[in-house]
Design an enzyme around this catalytic site. Sequence first.
Site, PDB file in Angstrom:
ATOM      1  N   TYR A  40      48.310  42.468  37.218  1.00  0.00           N
ATOM      2  CA  TYR A  40      47.030  41.781  36.996  1.00  0.00           C
ATOM      3  C   TYR A  40      47.005  41.129  35.612  1.00  0.00           C
ATOM      4  O   TYR A  40      46.631  39.955  35.480  1.00  0.00           O
ATOM      5  CB  TYR A  40      45.886  42.771  37.137  1.00  0.00           C
ATOM      6  CG  TYR A  40      44.533  42.180  36.828  1.00  0.00           C
ATOM      7  CD1 TYR A  40      43.889  41.348  37.737  1.00  0.00           C
ATOM      8  CD2 TYR A  40      43.909  42.449  35.614  1.00  0.00           C
ATOM      9  CE1 TYR A  40      42.650  40.800  37.443  1.00  0.00           C
ATOM     10  CE2 TYR A  40      42.665  41.901  35.315  1.00  0.00           C
ATOM     11  CZ  TYR A  40      42.041  41.076  36.229  1.00  0.00           C
ATOM     12  OH  TYR A  40      40.819  40.524  35.940  1.00  0.00           O
ATOM     13  N   THR A  66      36.022  29.402  44.796  1.00  0.00           N
ATOM     14  CA  THR A  66      36.812  30.364  45.562  1.00  0.00           C
ATOM     15  C   THR A  66      36.228  31.764  45.367  1.00  0.00           C
ATOM     16  O   THR A  66      35.701  32.095  44.309  1.00  0.00           O
ATOM     17  CB  THR A  66      38.291  30.352  45.141  1.00  0.00           C
ATOM     18  OG1 THR A  66      38.434  30.854  43.811  1.00  0.00           O
ATOM     19  CG2 THR A  66      38.862  28.937  45.203  1.00  0.00           C
ATOM     20  N   GLY A  67      36.321  32.584  46.417  1.00  0.00           N
ATOM     21  CA  GLY A  67      35.775  33.939  46.335  1.00  0.00           C
ATOM     22  C   GLY A  67      34.276  33.935  46.135  1.00  0.00           C
ATOM     23  O   GLY A  67      33.728  34.749  45.380  1.00  0.00           O
ATOM     24  N   ALA A  68      33.588  33.055  46.850  1.00  0.00           N
ATOM     25  CA  ALA A  68      32.153  32.839  46.614  1.00  0.00           C
ATOM     26  C   ALA A  68      31.252  33.751  47.429  1.00  0.00           C
ATOM     27  O   ALA A  68      30.035  33.597  47.393  1.00  0.00           O
ATOM     28  CB  ALA A  68      31.800  31.379  46.902  1.00  0.00           C
ATOM     29  N   ASN A  69      31.815  34.700  48.176  1.00  0.00           N
ATOM     30  CA  ASN A  69      30.974  35.537  49.036  1.00  0.00           C
ATOM     31  C   ASN A  69      30.558  36.858  48.391  1.00  0.00           C
ATOM     32  O   ASN A  69      29.777  37.615  48.953  1.00  0.00           O
ATOM     33  CB  ASN A  69      31.671  35.829  50.368  1.00  0.00           C
ATOM     34  CG  ASN A  69      32.964  36.603  50.196  1.00  0.00           C
ATOM     35  OD1 ASN A  69      33.990  35.997  49.913  1.00  0.00           O
ATOM     36  ND2 ASN A  69      32.930  37.911  50.337  1.00  0.00           N
ATOM     37  N   SER A  70      31.058  37.137  47.160  1.00  0.00           N
ATOM     38  CA  SER A  70      30.686  38.391  46.511  1.00  0.00           C
ATOM     39  C   SER A  70      30.835  38.272  45.001  1.00  0.00           C
ATOM     40  O   SER A  70      31.451  37.324  44.490  1.00  0.00           O
ATOM     41  CB  SER A  70      31.549  39.551  47.029  1.00  0.00           C
ATOM     42  OG  SER A  70      32.909  39.354  46.678  1.00  0.00           O
ATOM     43  N   GLY A  71      30.276  39.276  44.296  1.00  0.00           N
ATOM     44  CA  GLY A  71      30.463  39.365  42.856  1.00  0.00           C
ATOM     45  C   GLY A  71      30.005  38.150  42.085  1.00  0.00           C
ATOM     46  O   GLY A  71      29.037  37.482  42.440  1.00  0.00           O
TER      47      GLY A  71
END
Length: 290
Positions: free
Chosen positions: A168, A11-16
């Site tokens: 957070y 998940t969230g594999a398009n940045s960072g």
Amino acid sequence: MKLRGKTCLVTGANSGIGKITAIELAKQKARVVMLCRNEEKAEKARQEIYKVSGNTDIHIILCDLSSQQQIHDAADEYRRRFTSLDILINNAGIIAGNERLETADGFELTFAVNHLAPFTLTLLLLDLLRHSEAGRIITVSSEAHRFARFDMEDLQLKHHPYSGLNAYCISKLCNIWFTRQLAALTSRSKLSVNCLHPGFVASNFGNSASAAFKALLILSQPFAISNEKGAATTLYLAGSEAPEHISGHYFKDKKIKKPSKAALNDAYAEELWEKSAALTRLELHKVSLS
């Protein structure tokens, strides 16, 4: 575990660190499925991952992790397109500003994306992971969990003073409770369920945070580590380096680290599990945990 031919969902594999994780998995000839919110950014990242790794077995599933319906739809799409899942990496996360925002489902935004999303996605795909020879569930938590000021009856800070940073910290504490409880419930299976602190990473994380927190991030940049170093422990847990049959632990720098006293509280972990199941309306009796 050799990663060639294994199927990994990030998940969230398009940045960072999510993108670095996807790149390194692809380099090892794993099939990589990117779960991302933005189609344009996801496709750009997919092309970059292919160019760097030479691996064409890279796929995209679009999903806004703040939406429980979209998570269910994404899980259904995954099942239609793929028949196996060996490694699930719950990497995506946000830190919000100091205005309390709720999702369309009525959940506090940070709690929804950072905790309820991995809770739901993991359980919806759990049977596929259990059928893997050595299924692994990896959730990115944070040392920030140690600073959480929480009330188990108000984890979404509806009745307490709201702080984006505290929200957070609470969500990262929930990541550890979730990991420990899932590991306990699946202890008779071959599943490995762990979480980790990636380090303070120099990335675009925190773009939606308050102005004061963004200023703190800018001042802290000289002490930050690269995305590559930030992804190292995730990749350690995903790959052949990590010892098998280690489950229910919190890692830092590729080593088991003792989390906070609150994180080790089994009663809190069990209570969070029950609350999460009720909030997400998941029929846990249909989820095979053993």
